[in-house]
Design a protein around this motif. Structure first.
Motif, PDB file in Angstrom:
ATOM      1  N   LEU A  48      -1.146 -23.297   4.946  1.00 18.90           N
ATOM      2  CA  LEU A  48      -0.856 -22.008   4.312  1.00 18.90           C
ATOM      3  C   LEU A  48       0.507 -21.515   4.768  1.00 18.90           C
ATOM      4  N   PHE A  49       1.194 -20.842   3.861  1.00 18.52           N
ATOM      5  CA  PHE A  49       2.480 -20.240   4.192  1.00 18.52           C
ATOM      6  C   PHE A  49       2.466 -18.766   3.806  1.00 18.52           C
ATOM      7  N   ALA A  50       3.009 -17.938   4.661  1.00 15.43           N
ATOM      8  CA  ALA A  50       3.281 -16.535   4.354  1.00 15.43           C
ATOM      9  C   ALA A  50       4.796 -16.447   4.232  1.00 15.43           C
ATOM     10  N   ILE A  51       5.269 -16.013   3.052  1.00 11.73           N
ATOM     11  CA  ILE A  51       6.718 -16.052   2.797  1.00 11.73           C
ATOM     12  C   ILE A  51       7.231 -14.687   2.369  1.00 11.73           C
ATOM     13  N   PRO A  52       7.895 -13.979   3.294  1.00 10.10           N
ATOM     14  CA  PRO A  52       8.606 -12.771   2.883  1.00 10.10           C
ATOM     15  C   PRO A  52       9.885 -13.225   2.162  1.00 10.10           C
ATOM     16  N   GLN A  53       9.995 -12.921   0.871  1.00 11.88           N
ATOM     17  CA  GLN A  53      11.098 -13.435   0.059  1.00 11.88           C
ATOM     18  C   GLN A  53      12.389 -12.638   0.208  1.00 11.88           C
ATOM     19  N   ASP A  54      12.297 -11.413   0.719  1.00 18.91           N
ATOM     20  CA  ASP A  54      13.472 -10.540   0.761  1.00 18.91           C
ATOM     21  C   ASP A  54      13.692  -9.980   2.165  1.00 18.91           C
ATOM     22  N   ASN A  55      14.940  -9.711   2.465  1.00 19.13           N
ATOM     23  CA  ASN A  55      15.302  -9.080   3.736  1.00 19.13           C
ATOM     24  C   ASN A  55      15.158  -7.571   3.571  1.00 19.13           C
ATOM     25  N   PRO A  56      14.248  -6.937   4.322  1.00 16.09           N
ATOM     26  CA  PRO A  56      14.044  -5.497   4.155  1.00 16.09           C
ATOM     27  C   PRO A  56      15.249  -4.649   4.584  1.00 16.09           C
ATOM     28  N   GLU A  57      16.227  -5.287   5.245  1.00 24.80           N
ATOM     29  CA  GLU A  57      17.448  -4.554   5.607  1.00 24.80           C
ATOM     30  C   GLU A  57      18.403  -4.452   4.425  1.00 24.80           C
ATOM     31  N   SER A  58      18.230  -5.357   3.424  1.00 27.36           N
ATOM     32  CA  SER A  58      19.141  -5.325   2.281  1.00 27.36           C
ATOM     33  C   SER A  58      18.414  -5.136   0.942  1.00 27.36           C
ATOM     34  N   THR A  59      17.079  -5.078   0.975  1.00 26.46           N
ATOM     35  CA  THR A  59      16.276  -4.862  -0.232  1.00 26.46           C
ATOM     36  C   THR A  59      15.427  -3.613  -0.016  1.00 26.46           C
ATOM     37  N   LEU A  60      15.372  -2.764  -1.028  1.00 29.45           N
ATOM     38  CA  LEU A  60      14.528  -1.576  -0.910  1.00 29.45           C
ATOM     39  C   LEU A  60      13.093  -1.993  -0.618  1.00 29.45           C
ATOM     40  N   PRO A  61      12.402  -1.289   0.301  1.00 29.76           N
ATOM     41  CA  PRO A  61      11.034  -1.677   0.661  1.00 29.76           C
ATOM     42  C   PRO A  61      10.107  -1.849  -0.545  1.00 29.76           C
ATOM     43  N   ASP A  62      10.232  -0.989  -1.556  1.00 31.59           N
ATOM     44  CA  ASP A  62       9.361  -1.087  -2.733  1.00 31.59           C
ATOM     45  C   ASP A  62       9.620  -2.340  -3.558  1.00 31.59           C
ATOM     46  N   ASN A  63      10.762  -3.012  -3.330  1.00 31.80           N
ATOM     47  CA  ASN A  63      11.120  -4.206  -4.094  1.00 31.80           C
ATOM     48  C   ASN A  63      10.931  -5.500  -3.311  1.00 31.80           C
ATOM     49  N   CYS A  64      10.467  -5.425  -2.063  1.00 29.34           N
ATOM     50  CA  CYS A  64      10.297  -6.625  -1.246  1.00 29.34           C
ATOM     51  C   CYS A  64       9.127  -7.460  -1.771  1.00 29.34           C
ATOM     52  N   ARG A  65       9.383  -8.752  -1.923  1.00 28.12           N
ATOM     53  CA  ARG A  65       8.377  -9.683  -2.433  1.00 28.12           C
ATOM     54  C   ARG A  65       7.783 -10.489  -1.280  1.00 28.12           C
ATOM     55  N   PHE A  66       6.461 -10.632  -1.308  1.00 28.20           N
ATOM     56  CA  PHE A  66       5.745 -11.414  -0.306  1.00 28.20           C
ATOM     57  C   PHE A  66       4.829 -12.388  -1.025  1.00 28.20           C
ATOM     58  N   ASP A  67       4.928 -13.676  -0.666  1.00 25.89           N
ATOM     59  CA  ASP A  67       4.082 -14.702  -1.262  1.00 25.89           C
ATOM     60  C   ASP A  67       3.132 -15.264  -0.223  1.00 25.89           C
ATOM     61  N   ALA A  68       1.840 -15.245  -0.525  1.00 22.07           N
ATOM     62  CA  ALA A  68       0.820 -15.908   0.285  1.00 22.07           C
ATOM     63  C   ALA A  68       0.490 -17.206  -0.440  1.00 22.07           C
ATOM     64  N   CYS A  69       0.686 -18.340   0.246  1.00 21.46           N
ATOM     65  CA  CYS A  69       0.648 -19.642  -0.424  1.00 21.46           C
ATOM     66  C   CYS A  69      -0.291 -20.622   0.270  1.00 21.46           C
ATOM     67  N   ILE A  70      -0.786 -21.556  -0.520  1.00 22.66           N
ATOM     68  CA  ILE A  70      -1.517 -22.696   0.019  1.00 22.66           C
ATOM     69  C   ILE A  70      -0.980 -23.954  -0.650  1.00 22.66           C
ATOM     70  N   VAL A  71      -0.787 -25.005   0.147  1.00 25.59           N
ATOM     71  CA  VAL A  71      -0.339 -26.285  -0.396  1.00 25.59           C
ATOM     72  C   VAL A  71      -1.516 -26.902  -1.148  1.00 25.59           C
TER      73      VAL A  71
END
Length: 149
Positions: A48-71
């Motif tokens: 399983l992978f937890a992937i924060p797609q965006d840097n919260p220092e440069s992306t508005l918090p409401d626009n941050c993407r997070f993917d929970a994944c399984i191979v």
């Protein structure tokens, strides 16, 4: 900070994406993926992978993407409850971290110093958290940092 170097293959994944401020709601998304995978008998030997797609220092918090994944296997047919994608392989520095919010947060801040200290440059891919198997008996995860060859 100790690390090992691994080369990941390309992985076919099933995932659920959440958009919004990073935090406890990300755990709920991972639980949904794990529930889906358990129902499909995919969880026992899973990666399983937890992937924060965006840097919260440069992306508005409401626009941050997070993917929970399984191979998933290449021939596995996904249903409408998950999205399908691919993680591109490559060279990663792997840091084993105790799976607590404080330890993970500290690791993320220490990783960049470790990269610089060891002469690595980060690749233009997201940093990921990797979990193996059911994780019930293993209180650790791996922070996987993509590096350029």
């Amino acid at each position: 900070m100790k690390f090992k170097v691994e080369t990941f293959p390309n992985y076919r994944i099933a995932y659920i994406r959440r958009v919004g401020q990073y935090g406890p709601a990300n755990i709920e998304v991972m639980e949904k993926v794990k529930k889906w995978a358990k129902e499909k008998n995919l969880l026992e030997s899973a990666i399983l992978f937890a992937i924060p797609q965006d840097n919260p220092e440069s992306t508005l918090p409401d626009n941050c993407r997070f993917d929970a994944c399984i191979v998933i296997p290449n021939d596995y047919q996904v249903d409408d409850l998950v999205l399908e994608g691919e993680l591109s392989g490559g060279k990663y520095l792997i840091y084993e971290v105790k799976h607590t919010p404080d330890d993970i947060q500290k690791a993320y801040s220490d990783v960049f110093q470790s990269l610089q200290h060891n002469g690595y440059k980060i690749d233009n891919k997201p940093i990921m958290e990797k979990y193996i198997g059911d994780m019930i008996s293993n209180p650790y995860c791996e922070i996987c940092v993509p590096v350029k060859p």
